[in-house]
Design a protein around this motif. Sequence first.
Motif, short mmCIF file in Angstrom:
data_model
loop_
_atom_site.label_atom_id
_atom_site.label_comp_id
_atom_site.label_asym_id
_atom_site.label_seq_id
_atom_site.Cartn_x
_atom_site.Cartn_y
_atom_site.Cartn_z
N ASN A 117 0.83 -1.19 0.00
CA ASN A 117 0.00 0.00 0.00
C ASN A 117 0.87 1.25 0.00
O ASN A 117 2.02 1.22 0.44
CB ASN A 117 -0.92 0.01 1.23
N TYR A 118 0.28 2.35 -0.46
CA TYR A 118 1.02 3.61 -0.58
C TYR A 118 0.18 4.76 -0.04
O TYR A 118 -1.02 4.83 -0.27
CB TYR A 118 1.36 3.89 -2.04
N TYR A 130 -3.44 4.27 -1.48
CA TYR A 130 -3.46 3.62 -2.79
C TYR A 130 -3.05 2.16 -2.61
O TYR A 130 -2.01 1.86 -2.02
CB TYR A 130 -2.49 4.37 -3.71
N LYS A 131 -3.89 1.25 -3.12
CA LYS A 131 -3.64 -0.18 -2.98
C LYS A 131 -3.60 -0.81 -4.37
O LYS A 131 -4.64 -1.19 -4.91
CB LYS A 131 -4.73 -0.82 -2.12
N SER A 172 -7.20 0.39 -5.94
CA SER A 172 -8.15 1.31 -5.30
C SER A 172 -7.41 2.48 -4.69
O SER A 172 -6.23 2.39 -4.33
CB SER A 172 -8.96 0.58 -4.23
N LEU A 173 -8.12 3.59 -4.58
CA LEU A 173 -7.61 4.78 -3.91
C LEU A 173 -8.70 5.23 -2.95
O LEU A 173 -9.81 5.56 -3.36
CB LEU A 173 -7.28 5.88 -4.92
N GLN A 174 -8.36 5.23 -1.66
CA GLN A 174 -9.34 5.55 -0.63
C GLN A 174 -8.95 6.83 0.11
O GLN A 174 -7.76 7.07 0.36
CB GLN A 174 -9.43 4.40 0.37
N GLU A 175 -9.94 7.61 0.45
CA GLU A 175 -9.73 8.85 1.21
C GLU A 175 -8.87 8.59 2.44
O GLU A 175 -9.12 7.64 3.20
CB GLU A 175 -11.09 9.40 1.64
N PHE A 176 -7.85 9.41 2.64
CA PHE A 176 -7.05 9.35 3.86
C PHE A 176 -7.87 9.92 5.01
O PHE A 176 -8.44 11.01 4.90
CB PHE A 176 -5.76 10.15 3.68
N ASP A 223 -10.21 -1.23 4.49
CA ASP A 223 -9.68 -2.53 4.06
C ASP A 223 -10.80 -3.54 3.88
O ASP A 223 -10.92 -4.51 4.61
CB ASP A 223 -8.64 -3.03 5.06
N ASN A 224 -11.60 -3.31 2.85
CA ASN A 224 -12.78 -4.15 2.60
C ASN A 224 -12.60 -5.04 1.37
O ASN A 224 -13.52 -5.22 0.58
CB ASN A 224 -14.00 -3.23 2.42
#
Length: 332
Positions: A117-118, A130-131, A172-176, A223-224
Amino acid sequence: MLNNAVTDIANTLRERLGERLARIMPRAARSLARTPRGSAKALRGTISELSAADSRTMVDEGGFGMRGTDADIPPMPNHPPIPAYPSFDPTLPASVANLPPTDQLSIISQGGGLGHNYLVRYGDQPIGIYKPRSANPTATRNEVTAFEASRYLGVGNVPYTREWAGPHGYGSLQEFVPNDGPSWDFTSPAGQNIGTFDYIMGGGDAHIMNALQRRAGGIVRIDNEAILPERSPDGFNLIRSDYVTRNLGQHLPDTTVARLNQIDTKQFSTFLQSRGHSQEAADWAAARLTEVQRGSFTGESWGFAIVDEGMRVAYPPGYQNLGQYVNDPPKP
Protein backbone atom coordinates in the motif's frame (compact mmCIF):
# COMPACT_ATOMS: atom_id res chain seq x y z
CA MET A 1 -12.96 -25.22 -0.34
CA LEU A 2 -12.94 -22.05 1.75
CA ASN A 3 -15.23 -19.10 1.19
CA ASN A 4 -14.09 -16.31 -1.11
CA ALA A 5 -12.88 -14.04 1.68
CA VAL A 6 -10.53 -16.56 3.27
CA THR A 7 -9.47 -17.96 -0.10
CA ASP A 8 -8.49 -14.46 -1.22
CA ILE A 9 -6.42 -14.04 1.94
CA ALA A 10 -4.60 -17.35 1.47
CA ASN A 11 -4.03 -16.87 -2.25
CA THR A 12 -2.84 -13.28 -1.79
CA LEU A 13 -0.36 -14.48 0.80
CA ARG A 14 0.88 -17.12 -1.62
CA GLU A 15 1.00 -15.14 -4.86
CA ARG A 16 1.52 -11.44 -4.13
CA LEU A 17 3.96 -11.39 -1.26
CA GLY A 18 6.42 -14.01 -2.52
CA GLU A 19 9.82 -13.56 -0.95
CA ARG A 20 8.49 -10.85 1.37
CA LEU A 21 6.07 -13.37 2.91
CA ALA A 22 8.89 -15.84 3.40
CA ARG A 23 10.83 -13.23 5.39
CA ILE A 24 7.88 -12.07 7.49
CA MET A 25 5.92 -15.29 8.02
CA PRO A 26 8.13 -18.23 7.01
CA ARG A 27 5.93 -20.88 8.57
CA ALA A 28 2.89 -19.53 6.75
CA ALA A 29 4.84 -19.52 3.48
CA ARG A 30 5.93 -23.12 3.93
CA SER A 31 2.42 -24.20 4.90
CA LEU A 32 0.80 -22.50 1.93
CA ALA A 33 3.40 -23.91 -0.45
CA ARG A 34 2.56 -27.46 0.64
CA THR A 35 -1.23 -27.18 0.55
CA PRO A 36 -3.85 -26.77 -2.19
CA ARG A 37 -5.06 -23.29 -3.02
CA GLY A 38 -7.91 -22.25 -0.74
CA SER A 39 -7.80 -25.38 1.43
CA ALA A 40 -8.90 -25.49 5.06
CA LYS A 41 -5.54 -27.05 5.94
CA ALA A 42 -3.78 -23.93 4.64
CA LEU A 43 -5.94 -21.80 6.89
CA ARG A 44 -5.25 -23.94 9.96
CA GLY A 45 -1.53 -23.73 9.29
CA THR A 46 -1.52 -19.93 9.05
CA ILE A 47 -4.05 -18.66 11.61
CA SER A 48 -1.40 -17.88 14.22
CA GLU A 49 0.90 -16.24 11.65
CA LEU A 50 -1.92 -14.02 10.36
CA SER A 51 -2.75 -12.93 13.91
CA ALA A 52 0.92 -12.15 14.54
CA ALA A 53 1.04 -10.08 11.34
CA ASP A 54 -2.00 -8.10 12.48
CA SER A 55 -0.28 -7.30 15.78
CA ARG A 56 2.60 -5.67 13.90
CA THR A 57 0.29 -3.11 12.30
CA MET A 58 0.99 0.42 13.57
CA VAL A 59 0.12 4.05 13.08
CA ASP A 60 2.41 5.64 10.51
CA GLU A 61 2.38 9.05 8.87
CA GLY A 62 -0.83 9.87 10.76
CA GLY A 63 -2.63 7.05 8.96
CA PHE A 64 -2.94 3.35 9.65
CA GLY A 65 -0.98 0.63 7.94
CA MET A 66 1.91 -1.77 8.14
CA ARG A 67 5.40 -0.49 7.47
CA GLY A 68 7.06 -2.21 4.57
CA THR A 69 9.98 -1.98 2.21
CA ASP A 70 10.38 0.79 -0.35
CA ALA A 71 10.59 -1.68 -3.23
CA ASP A 72 8.28 -0.69 -6.06
CA ILE A 73 5.70 -3.04 -7.47
CA PRO A 74 6.00 -2.92 -11.28
CA PRO A 75 2.89 -1.55 -12.96
CA MET A 76 0.70 -3.95 -14.90
CA PRO A 77 -0.97 -2.31 -17.91
CA ASN A 78 -3.97 -4.64 -18.20
CA HIS A 79 -6.86 -3.80 -15.90
CA PRO A 80 -10.64 -3.53 -15.99
CA PRO A 81 -12.15 -0.39 -17.54
CA ILE A 82 -12.08 2.49 -15.06
CA PRO A 83 -15.14 4.74 -14.73
CA ALA A 84 -14.83 8.34 -15.86
CA TYR A 85 -14.21 10.43 -12.75
CA PRO A 86 -14.41 14.24 -12.72
CA SER A 87 -11.25 16.09 -13.71
CA PHE A 88 -9.21 17.93 -11.10
CA ASP A 89 -10.59 21.35 -10.20
CA PRO A 90 -7.73 23.45 -8.76
CA THR A 91 -10.21 25.88 -7.22
CA LEU A 92 -11.37 23.14 -4.83
CA PRO A 93 -9.36 21.32 -2.14
CA ALA A 94 -7.41 18.31 -3.45
CA SER A 95 -8.87 14.98 -2.40
CA VAL A 96 -9.49 11.48 -3.70
CA ALA A 97 -12.76 12.79 -5.14
CA ASN A 98 -10.95 15.80 -6.65
CA LEU A 99 -7.71 14.12 -7.65
CA PRO A 100 -4.77 16.16 -9.00
CA PRO A 101 -2.71 14.82 -11.94
CA THR A 102 -0.44 11.94 -10.98
CA ASP A 103 2.75 13.93 -11.68
CA GLN A 104 1.72 16.36 -8.93
CA LEU A 105 1.38 13.62 -6.32
CA SER A 106 3.90 11.93 -4.01
CA ILE A 107 3.46 8.15 -3.66
CA ILE A 108 5.02 6.90 -0.41
CA SER A 109 5.44 3.21 0.41
CA GLN A 110 3.50 2.01 3.44
CA GLY A 111 3.71 -1.77 3.11
CA GLY A 112 0.43 -3.48 3.88
CA GLY A 113 -1.15 -6.41 5.69
CA LEU A 114 -1.67 -8.64 2.64
CA GLY A 115 -0.37 -6.46 -0.17
CA HIS A 116 1.66 -3.32 -0.81
CA ASN A 117 0.00 0.00 0.00
CA TYR A 118 1.02 3.61 -0.58
CA LEU A 119 0.25 6.93 1.06
CA VAL A 120 -0.66 9.55 -1.56
CA ARG A 121 0.24 13.17 -0.80
CA TYR A 122 -0.49 16.42 -2.59
CA GLY A 123 2.23 18.73 -1.37
CA ASP A 124 2.32 18.25 2.40
CA GLN A 125 -1.27 17.06 2.51
CA PRO A 126 -2.03 13.31 2.74
CA ILE A 127 -5.10 12.67 0.64
CA GLY A 128 -5.39 8.93 0.05
CA ILE A 129 -4.30 5.33 0.51
CA TYR A 130 -3.46 3.62 -2.79
CA LYS A 131 -3.64 -0.18 -2.98
CA PRO A 132 -2.34 -1.57 -6.30
CA ARG A 133 -4.02 -4.91 -6.99
CA SER A 134 -3.42 -5.57 -10.69
CA ALA A 135 -3.08 -9.29 -9.99
CA ASN A 136 -6.35 -9.34 -8.04
CA PRO A 137 -8.89 -6.89 -9.53
CA THR A 138 -11.64 -8.51 -7.46
CA ALA A 139 -10.07 -6.95 -4.36
CA THR A 140 -10.38 -3.50 -5.92
CA ARG A 141 -13.96 -4.16 -7.00
CA ASN A 142 -14.80 -5.17 -3.41
CA GLU A 143 -13.20 -2.02 -1.97
CA VAL A 144 -15.29 0.20 -4.24
CA THR A 145 -18.44 -1.85 -3.66
CA ALA A 146 -17.95 -1.51 0.11
CA PHE A 147 -17.89 2.28 -0.17
CA GLU A 148 -20.94 2.37 -2.41
CA ALA A 149 -22.83 -0.15 -0.24
CA SER A 150 -21.99 1.87 2.87
CA ARG A 151 -23.68 4.91 1.30
CA TYR A 152 -26.58 2.77 0.03
CA LEU A 153 -27.23 1.24 3.46
CA GLY A 154 -26.34 4.25 5.59
CA VAL A 155 -24.07 2.13 7.81
CA GLY A 156 -20.37 1.25 7.86
CA ASN A 157 -18.93 4.72 7.31
CA VAL A 158 -16.48 3.57 4.61
CA PRO A 159 -14.30 6.45 3.33
CA TYR A 160 -14.69 7.57 -0.28
CA THR A 161 -13.07 4.93 -2.51
CA ARG A 162 -12.47 4.87 -6.26
CA GLU A 163 -10.62 2.84 -8.85
CA TRP A 164 -7.29 4.24 -9.97
CA ALA A 165 -4.68 3.25 -12.55
CA GLY A 166 -1.84 4.64 -10.45
CA PRO A 167 1.92 4.47 -11.03
CA HIS A 168 2.17 0.96 -9.58
CA GLY A 169 -0.78 -0.51 -11.42
CA TYR A 170 -4.55 -0.77 -11.23
CA GLY A 171 -6.06 -0.65 -7.76
CA SER A 172 -8.15 1.31 -5.30
CA LEU A 173 -7.61 4.78 -3.91
CA GLN A 174 -9.34 5.55 -0.63
CA GLU A 175 -9.73 8.85 1.21
CA PHE A 176 -7.05 9.35 3.86
CA VAL A 177 -8.71 9.60 7.28
CA PRO A 178 -6.79 11.30 10.12
CA ASN A 179 -7.26 8.89 12.99
CA ASP A 180 -6.11 7.78 16.42
CA GLY A 181 -5.65 4.13 15.53
CA PRO A 182 -8.10 1.26 16.06
CA SER A 183 -11.40 1.85 17.80
CA TRP A 184 -12.45 -0.45 20.64
CA ASP A 185 -15.90 1.10 20.90
CA PHE A 186 -17.74 -2.07 19.93
CA THR A 187 -21.16 -1.65 21.52
CA SER A 188 -21.83 2.10 21.13
CA PRO A 189 -24.30 3.15 18.41
CA ALA A 190 -21.29 3.85 16.15
CA GLY A 191 -19.86 0.40 16.91
CA GLN A 192 -23.20 -1.28 16.24
CA ASN A 193 -23.31 0.61 12.95
CA ILE A 194 -19.97 -0.95 11.98
CA GLY A 195 -21.09 -4.41 13.13
CA THR A 196 -24.27 -4.14 11.07
CA PHE A 197 -22.23 -3.32 7.97
CA ASP A 198 -19.76 -6.17 8.60
CA TYR A 199 -22.61 -8.64 9.03
CA ILE A 200 -24.58 -7.64 5.94
CA MET A 201 -21.45 -7.52 3.78
CA GLY A 202 -19.97 -10.76 5.17
CA GLY A 203 -16.65 -9.16 6.17
CA GLY A 204 -14.00 -11.88 6.21
CA ASP A 205 -11.13 -9.59 7.28
CA ALA A 206 -12.94 -6.98 9.40
CA HIS A 207 -10.48 -7.20 12.30
CA ILE A 208 -9.84 -4.49 14.85
CA MET A 209 -7.00 -2.88 12.90
CA ASN A 210 -9.43 -2.10 10.09
CA ALA A 211 -11.85 -0.01 12.19
CA LEU A 212 -10.32 3.40 12.90
CA GLN A 213 -11.27 6.10 15.38
CA ARG A 214 -11.64 9.21 13.24
CA ARG A 215 -10.10 12.26 14.91
CA ALA A 216 -13.10 14.30 13.83
CA GLY A 217 -15.38 11.74 15.52
CA GLY A 218 -16.96 8.42 14.60
CA ILE A 219 -15.53 5.11 13.40
CA VAL A 220 -14.56 4.29 9.82
CA ARG A 221 -14.29 0.84 8.27
CA ILE A 222 -11.31 0.37 5.95
CA ASP A 223 -9.68 -2.53 4.06
CA ASN A 224 -12.78 -4.15 2.60
CA GLU A 225 -11.16 -6.48 0.07
CA ALA A 226 -12.76 -9.61 1.58
CA ILE A 227 -16.54 -9.14 1.41
CA LEU A 228 -19.64 -10.72 -0.19
CA PRO A 229 -18.51 -14.34 -0.34
CA GLU A 230 -20.23 -17.16 -2.14
CA ARG A 231 -21.72 -19.93 0.00
CA SER A 232 -19.17 -22.66 0.61
CA PRO A 233 -20.41 -26.17 -0.26
CA ASP A 234 -18.38 -27.76 2.56
CA GLY A 235 -19.68 -25.45 5.29
CA PHE A 236 -16.69 -23.14 5.67
CA ASN A 237 -17.52 -19.46 5.49
CA LEU A 238 -16.13 -16.86 7.86
CA ILE A 239 -17.03 -13.42 9.24
CA ARG A 240 -14.20 -12.00 11.33
CA SER A 241 -15.32 -8.94 13.30
CA ASP A 242 -15.45 -8.07 17.01
CA TYR A 243 -18.12 -5.55 16.04
CA VAL A 244 -20.29 -8.49 14.98
CA THR A 245 -19.42 -10.88 17.81
CA ARG A 246 -19.99 -8.24 20.49
CA ASN A 247 -23.40 -7.30 19.08
CA LEU A 248 -24.87 -10.71 18.27
CA GLY A 249 -28.49 -10.74 19.45
CA GLN A 250 -28.35 -7.15 20.69
CA HIS A 251 -31.05 -4.68 19.73
CA LEU A 252 -29.69 -2.20 17.19
CA PRO A 253 -30.28 1.57 17.42
CA ASP A 254 -33.80 2.50 16.36
CA THR A 255 -32.46 5.03 13.85
CA THR A 256 -30.32 2.33 12.18
CA VAL A 257 -33.22 -0.12 11.98
CA ALA A 258 -35.56 2.56 10.62
CA ARG A 259 -33.02 3.55 7.96
CA LEU A 260 -32.48 -0.05 6.84
CA ASN A 261 -36.21 -0.71 6.67
CA GLN A 262 -36.45 1.94 3.95
CA ILE A 263 -34.37 -0.29 1.68
CA ASP A 264 -35.95 -2.82 -0.66
CA THR A 265 -33.90 -6.00 -0.25
CA LYS A 266 -34.45 -7.10 -3.84
CA GLN A 267 -33.20 -3.77 -5.10
CA PHE A 268 -30.18 -4.09 -2.80
CA SER A 269 -29.38 -7.45 -4.40
CA THR A 270 -29.76 -5.93 -7.85
CA PHE A 271 -27.43 -3.09 -6.85
CA LEU A 272 -24.72 -5.55 -5.74
CA GLN A 273 -25.10 -7.57 -8.93
CA SER A 274 -24.69 -4.38 -10.97
CA ARG A 275 -21.27 -4.02 -9.29
CA GLY A 276 -20.17 -7.43 -10.57
CA HIS A 277 -21.15 -9.70 -7.71
CA SER A 278 -22.96 -12.97 -8.37
CA GLN A 279 -26.69 -13.30 -7.80
CA GLU A 280 -25.99 -15.91 -5.13
CA ALA A 281 -23.67 -13.65 -3.14
CA ALA A 282 -25.98 -10.65 -3.61
CA ASP A 283 -29.13 -12.53 -2.59
CA TRP A 284 -27.33 -13.91 0.47
CA ALA A 285 -26.34 -10.38 1.53
CA ALA A 286 -29.95 -9.28 0.95
CA ALA A 287 -31.12 -12.10 3.25
CA ARG A 288 -28.82 -10.79 5.98
CA LEU A 289 -30.26 -7.31 5.42
CA THR A 290 -33.76 -8.77 5.86
CA GLU A 291 -32.68 -10.26 9.18
CA VAL A 292 -31.21 -6.96 10.38
CA GLN A 293 -34.40 -5.12 9.41
CA ARG A 294 -36.09 -7.03 12.26
CA GLY A 295 -33.88 -5.15 14.73
CA SER A 296 -30.84 -7.35 15.38
CA PHE A 297 -28.53 -9.93 13.87
CA THR A 298 -27.98 -13.37 15.39
CA GLY A 299 -26.08 -15.31 12.72
CA GLU A 300 -29.26 -17.01 11.52
CA SER A 301 -29.07 -15.73 7.93
CA TRP A 302 -25.30 -16.26 7.79
CA GLY A 303 -25.24 -19.81 9.14
CA PHE A 304 -21.46 -20.21 9.27
CA ALA A 305 -18.54 -19.19 11.49
CA ILE A 306 -18.46 -15.73 13.10
CA VAL A 307 -15.19 -15.18 14.95
CA ASP A 308 -13.58 -12.43 17.00
CA GLU A 309 -10.09 -10.92 16.85
CA GLY A 310 -8.57 -13.99 18.51
CA MET A 311 -10.32 -16.36 16.07
CA ARG A 312 -12.68 -17.56 18.85
CA VAL A 313 -16.00 -18.79 17.47
CA ALA A 314 -18.98 -16.76 18.70
CA TYR A 315 -21.39 -18.39 16.25
CA PRO A 316 -22.55 -21.12 15.77
CA PRO A 317 -22.64 -22.33 19.38
CA GLY A 318 -20.78 -25.46 20.42
CA TYR A 319 -17.30 -24.66 19.09
CA GLN A 320 -14.36 -23.85 21.36
CA ASN A 321 -12.11 -22.47 18.62
CA LEU A 322 -11.79 -22.02 14.86
CA GLY A 323 -9.65 -25.12 14.45
CA GLN A 324 -12.48 -27.25 15.83
CA TYR A 325 -14.91 -25.56 13.45
CA VAL A 326 -12.63 -26.11 10.44
CA ASN A 327 -12.31 -29.80 11.28
CA ASP A 328 -16.06 -30.30 11.75
CA PRO A 329 -18.13 -27.45 10.26
CA PRO A 330 -21.93 -27.59 10.33
CA LYS A 331 -23.48 -29.19 7.31
CA PRO A 332 -25.16 -26.77 4.88
